[in-house]
Design a protein around this motif. Structure first.
Motif, PDB file in Angstrom:
ATOM      1  N   LEU A   1       0.938  -1.181   0.080  1.00  0.00           N
ATOM      2  CA  LEU A   1      -0.085   0.026   0.005  1.00  0.00           C
ATOM      3  C   LEU A   1       0.987   1.430   0.101  1.00  0.00           C
ATOM      4  N   LEU A   2       0.920   2.152  -0.991  1.00  0.00           N
ATOM      5  CA  LEU A   2       1.495   3.246  -1.109  1.00  0.00           C
ATOM      6  C   LEU A   2       0.879   4.503  -0.784  1.00  0.00           C
ATOM      7  N   LEU A   3       1.063   5.410   0.141  1.00  0.00           N
ATOM      8  CA  LEU A   3       0.460   6.288   0.678  1.00  0.00           C
ATOM      9  C   LEU A   3       1.442   7.765   0.690  1.00  0.00           C
ATOM     10  N   ASN A   4       0.969   8.991   0.390  1.00  0.00           N
ATOM     11  CA  ASN A   4       1.650  10.012   0.595  1.00  0.00           C
ATOM     12  C   ASN A   4       1.570  10.234   2.205  1.00  0.00           C
ATOM     13  N   LEU A   5       2.839  10.447   2.638  1.00  0.00           N
ATOM     14  CA  LEU A   5       3.126  10.517   4.176  1.00  0.00           C
ATOM     15  C   LEU A   5       2.300  11.972   4.704  1.00  0.00           C
ATOM     16  N   ARG A   6       2.509  12.959   3.996  1.00  0.00           N
ATOM     17  CA  ARG A   6       1.705  14.241   4.304  1.00  0.00           C
ATOM     18  C   ARG A   6       0.379  14.077   4.644  1.00  0.00           C
ATOM     19  N   ASN A   7      -0.428  13.056   3.725  1.00  0.00           N
ATOM     20  CA  ASN A   7      -1.738  12.809   3.835  1.00  0.00           C
ATOM     21  C   ASN A   7      -2.345  11.818   5.022  1.00  0.00           C
ATOM     22  N   ILE A   8      -1.402  11.368   5.779  1.00  0.00           N
ATOM     23  CA  ILE A   8      -1.637  10.314   6.856  1.00  0.00           C
ATOM     24  C   ILE A   8      -1.690  11.433   8.053  1.00  0.00           C
ATOM     25  N   TYR A   9      -3.074  10.968   8.765  1.00  0.00           N
ATOM     26  CA  TYR A   9      -3.335  11.796   9.649  1.00  0.00           C
ATOM     27  C   TYR A   9      -2.966  10.981  11.207  1.00  0.00           C
ATOM     28  N   ALA A  10      -3.172   9.725  11.063  1.00  0.00           N
ATOM     29  CA  ALA A  10      -2.772   8.868  12.204  1.00  0.00           C
ATOM     30  C   ALA A  10      -2.674   7.353  11.952  1.00  0.00           C
TER      31      ALA A  10
ATOM     32  N   SER B   1       7.333  15.132  11.812  1.00  0.00           N
ATOM     33  CA  SER B   1       6.115  15.552  11.948  1.00  0.00           C
ATOM     34  C   SER B   1       5.348  14.444  12.757  1.00  0.00           C
ATOM     35  N   PHE B   2       5.670  13.266  12.877  1.00  0.00           N
ATOM     36  CA  PHE B   2       4.948  12.182  13.660  1.00  0.00           C
ATOM     37  C   PHE B   2       5.619  12.028  14.897  1.00  0.00           C
TER      38      PHE B   2
ATOM     39  N   ASN C   1       0.375  12.472  13.131  1.00  0.00           N
ATOM     40  CA  ASN C   1       0.835  13.423  12.099  1.00  0.00           C
ATOM     41  C   ASN C   1       0.563  14.696  12.777  1.00  0.00           C
ATOM     42  N   MET C   2       1.436  15.436  13.322  1.00  0.00           N
ATOM     43  CA  MET C   2       1.168  16.871  14.107  1.00  0.00           C
ATOM     44  C   MET C   2       0.983  18.142  13.238  1.00  0.00           C
ATOM     45  N   GLU C   3       1.181  17.587  11.958  1.00  0.00           N
ATOM     46  CA  GLU C   3       0.684  18.680  11.118  1.00  0.00           C
ATOM     47  C   GLU C   3      -0.946  18.904  11.006  1.00  0.00           C
ATOM     48  N   HIS C   4      -1.479  17.656  11.432  1.00  0.00           N
ATOM     49  CA  HIS C   4      -2.940  17.610  11.343  1.00  0.00           C
ATOM     50  C   HIS C   4      -3.633  17.738  12.628  1.00  0.00           C
ATOM     51  N   ILE C   5      -3.012  18.113  13.846  1.00  0.00           N
ATOM     52  CA  ILE C   5      -3.647  18.266  15.027  1.00  0.00           C
ATOM     53  C   ILE C   5      -4.370  19.329  14.845  1.00  0.00           C
ATOM     54  N   ASP C   6      -5.618  19.533  15.520  1.00  0.00           N
ATOM     55  CA  ASP C   6      -6.461  20.712  15.633  1.00  0.00           C
ATOM     56  C   ASP C   6      -6.236  21.258  17.040  1.00  0.00           C
ATOM     57  N   LYS C   7      -6.653  20.632  17.969  1.00  0.00           N
ATOM     58  CA  LYS C   7      -6.517  20.990  19.343  1.00  0.00           C
ATOM     59  C   LYS C   7      -6.338  20.101  20.312  1.00  0.00           C
TER      60      LYS C   7
ATOM     61  N   ARG D   1       7.852  22.284  20.111  1.00  0.00           N
ATOM     62  CA  ARG D   1       8.953  22.479  19.204  1.00  0.00           C
ATOM     63  C   ARG D   1       8.803  22.335  17.687  1.00  0.00           C
ATOM     64  N   PHE D   2       7.830  21.304  17.469  1.00  0.00           N
ATOM     65  CA  PHE D   2       7.329  21.141  16.108  1.00  0.00           C
ATOM     66  C   PHE D   2       6.606  22.460  15.500  1.00  0.00           C
ATOM     67  N   ILE D   3       5.785  23.172  16.538  1.00  0.00           N
ATOM     68  CA  ILE D   3       5.089  24.417  15.774  1.00  0.00           C
ATOM     69  C   ILE D   3       6.169  25.443  15.638  1.00  0.00           C
ATOM     70  N   LYS D   4       6.788  25.554  16.754  1.00  0.00           N
ATOM     71  CA  LYS D   4       8.047  26.776  16.497  1.00  0.00           C
ATOM     72  C   LYS D   4       8.755  26.451  15.098  1.00  0.00           C
ATOM     73  N   ASN D   5       9.070  25.223  14.840  1.00  0.00           N
ATOM     74  CA  ASN D   5       9.851  24.993  13.640  1.00  0.00           C
ATOM     75  C   ASN D   5       9.092  25.109  12.461  1.00  0.00           C
ATOM     76  N   TYR D   6       7.719  24.632  12.408  1.00  0.00           N
ATOM     77  CA  TYR D   6       7.040  24.644  11.347  1.00  0.00           C
ATOM     78  C   TYR D   6       6.711  26.286  11.066  1.00  0.00           C
ATOM     79  N   ILE D   7       6.627  27.150  11.974  1.00  0.00           N
ATOM     80  CA  ILE D   7       6.409  28.449  11.617  1.00  0.00           C
ATOM     81  C   ILE D   7       7.610  29.290  11.035  1.00  0.00           C
ATOM     82  N   LYS D   8       8.817  28.731  11.660  1.00  0.00           N
ATOM     83  CA  LYS D   8      10.035  29.366  11.052  1.00  0.00           C
ATOM     84  C   LYS D   8      10.335  28.664   9.667  1.00  0.00           C
ATOM     85  N   GLN D   9       9.861  27.542   9.344  1.00  0.00           N
ATOM     86  CA  GLN D   9      10.122  27.222   7.989  1.00  0.00           C
ATOM     87  C   GLN D   9       9.195  27.487   7.002  1.00  0.00           C
ATOM     88  N   GLY D  10       7.950  28.192   7.576  1.00  0.00           N
ATOM     89  CA  GLY D  10       6.567  28.484   6.691  1.00  0.00           C
ATOM     90  C   GLY D  10       6.226  27.172   6.252  1.00  0.00           C
TER      91      GLY D  10
END
Length: 241
Positions: free
Chosen positions: A141-150, A185-186, A196-202, A232-241
Motif C-alpha cells: 500500500l503506497l500512501l503520501n506521508l503528508r496525507n496520513i493523519y494517524a 512531523s510524527f 501526524n502533528m501537521e494535522h492536530i487541531d486542538k 518544538r514542532f510548531i516553532k519549527n513549522y512557523i520558522k520554516q513556513g
C-alpha cells in the motif's frame, strides 16, 4: 493558476497587499488570481479554495483565528498568513498552522518576501512529496506521508491508517511503522497511536483532536514529553513556513 485570498476589514490594507501581489506577478511571470474579502464571514461563505490566504486577525464580526478554523475543513492545504497589529495574537493560532505573520504597518517588500517564500515552498513540496510503502492486507500500500493523519494499533498485528477521508488496514506493529517514517512531523502520544502533528487541531486535557475529527488519547506519563515535542514542532513549522 495560484489562487490568493486577501481578507481584511481595512480597504487600504487590501489595496496594499493587492499592489504587492500584482508587482510580484508581473516581475516573476507567475499566474495569480486574487480575491478580496472585507470580513471573515464573507471568506467563510466563499465556495472557492485558495492556495494562499492573507488574513487579518482583528476584524469586526468573527476574528481571523475563528475564520481560519471555519475554513480549514474545506481548505486544508491553504497556507495562511496572519496580518495583525499585535504579533503576540498570532501565537494563539498554532492549531491552524500559519505559514507566516505580517505585522502592521508593513512595507510592500514584506509581502513580496512572503510571496517568494510561498513560491519556494510549493516548488519544494512538489519536488519532495514523500511516499511510504506499507503492508496492506491485499499487498503493498503506497500512501503520501503528508496525507496520513494517524496510525492506530488495533491488536493482532493490525493497524488502522487514517487519512483525510479514508481508512486503510495494514499489518505490523507501530514500532515497525515508526522505523519507516522519515519525518519529524510524527509522534506517539500513546502506545496505540502515531499522529501526524501537521494535522492536530486542538488539545484538551489528555486528548488531542485531528482536523478531520479523529480523537487520540495522550498517555498521562507521556503528556509533558508530548507537549514539549508539539511546541518544538510548531516553532519549527512557523520558522520554516
Amino acid at each position: 493558476m495560484i489562487s490568493i485570498a486577501v481578507c481584511d476589514d481595512d480597504k487600504n490594507v487590501i489595496s496594499s497587499i493587492k499592489e504587492a501581489v500584482n508587482e510580484f506577478k508581473d516581475a516573476n511571470s507567475v499566474e495569480f488570481e486574487t480575491h478580496t474579502f472585507n470580513s471573515g464571514e464573507k471568506l467563510v461563505e466563499s465556495s472557492l479554495k485558495f492556495d494562499l490566504i492573507f488574513l487579518d486577525i482583528e476584524m469586526g464580526g468573527i476574528d481571523g483565528i475563528k475564520t481560519a478554523h471555519l475554513i480549514r475543513p474545506k481548505s486544508r492545504r491553504s497556507r495562511i498568513v496572519y496580518v495583525t497589529n499585535h504579533s503576540e495574537l498570532a501565537l494563539q493560532s498554532y492549531s491552524v498552522h500559519p505559514f507566516d505573520f505580517v505585522v502592521k504597518p508593513f512595507k510592500k517588500e514584506r509581502i513580496i518576501d512572503v510571496l517568494n517564500e510561498f513560491m519556494k515552498y510549493i516548488t519544494d513540496t512538489a519536488n519532495n512529496d514523500p511516499v511510504i510503502q506499507l503492508k496492506g492486507m491485499d499487498g503493498p500500500l503506497l500512501l503520501n506521508l503528508r496525507n496520513i493523519y494517524a496510525f492506530e494499533y488495533t491488536g493482532n498485528r493490525r493497524i488502522t491508517v487514517y487519512t483525510e477521508s479514508e481508512t486503510h488496514c495494514i499489518k505490523g506493529s507501530l514500532s515497525e511503522v515508526f522505523s519507516l517514517i522519515n519525518s519529524e512531523s510524527f509522534t506517539s502520544p500513546h502506545k496505540s497511536f502515531i499522529v501526524n502533528m501537521e494535522h492536530i487541531d486542538k488539545l484538551t486535557g489528555f486528548t488531542l483532536f485531528t482536523t478531520n475529527g479523529i480523537e487520540v488519547p495522550i498517555a498521562q506519563k507521556k503528556l509533558k514529553e508530548f507537549q514539549n515535542e508539539f511546541s518544538r514542532f510548531i516553532k519549527n513549522y512557523i520558522k520554516q513556513g
